[in-house]
Scaffold this active site. Sequence first.
Site, mmCIF file in Angstrom:
data_model
loop_
_atom_site.group_PDB
_atom_site.id
_atom_site.type_symbol
_atom_site.label_atom_id
_atom_site.label_comp_id
_atom_site.label_asym_id
_atom_site.label_seq_id
_atom_site.Cartn_x
_atom_site.Cartn_y
_atom_site.Cartn_z
ATOM 1 N N GLY A 275 0.690 -1.298 0.085
ATOM 2 C CA GLY A 275 0.084 -0.098 -0.050
ATOM 3 C C GLY A 275 0.953 1.156 0.297
ATOM 4 C CE LYS A 276 3.508 6.786 -3.732
ATOM 5 N NZ LYS A 276 4.680 7.235 -3.208
#
Length: 305
Positions: A157-158
């Site tokens: 995930g960013k």
Amino acid sequence: MINKTDKIWMDGKFVNWDDAKVHVLSHSLHYGLGVFEGIRCYDTQDGPAVFRLDEHVNRLFQSAKIFLLEIPFSPDEIKQAIIQTIKINSIKECYIRPIAFIGYGAMGLYPKGNPINVVIAVWPWGAYLGEEGLNNGIRVKISSFIRNHVNSNMCRGKISGYYVNSQLAKKEAISNGYDEALLLDTSGFVSEGSGENIFIVRNGILKTTPLTSILEGITRDSVIEIAKDLGIVALQERFTRDEVYISDEAFFTGTAAEITPIREVDNRVIGEGKAGPITKKLQNAFFEIVKGRVPKYKKWLTYVS
Ligand code: PPE
């Protein structure tokens, strides 16, 4: 200071740059759960083109999936909104920042019913680590801060909150006279930069960190594919900091950083202390591709008009 453009896309509507505001009690401002992307649009002979738009929008939705956030738009709507935001601002080259975050509503760690707000902004952003760095390489410090553990922060995930760790590393590097930080993982192996993936070259072979504690970088993926095309072997395997010290070449990759050579790590000169030949070759190929000059790689470009 950021270079302003005219309009920002907010939840489906364009608003003036200066009016793109949120409430100070917006949930993500306090608790750090926002999913975002960094994308670049380059000026090509056929007009502005977004580099790997599909992959970036997919990653945005994957980040949201991992963190159970419901983005109230479809990936196609977000892609269209990105294109429209570039068009309405009449900009040829820019950095694109879509972000989805938990808005104003309940506070506390279970924000049931808060809206998920989505914003897309674009602005001109030059060489992330400086023109000089892009051409001649930067000086890097191994950070005393460890990159996120895979089970405390899921690295696919960013996520906005992850960049607290990045900022600590970056501040430490800069305050010690370096340009950028390189973080190790919780087992002591090389992980990534504060906002970049890393590659090293030894004996003509390219090596990058496997996808464990790192962001699955889209520039990283591009470099692996370009290298294959150029007949350069690219391994994805763990390596230690001393292997970086004795590498022939090293470089960072990222949307913002593009391909930035590393000329020194912890006061050890890398190779000849400048951008090495393989780094240069990949960098040249990358810039030709993003500028739309390589027919085979037009598949990575989404033209704005
Ligand atoms: N690792 C991290 C931690 C990271 O933030 C980035 C991008 C990458 C790897 C490379 O990913 P990609 O852009 O898909 O190749 N960092 C973004 C944020 C920079 C910022 O300061 O903001 C970027 O480059 O857009």
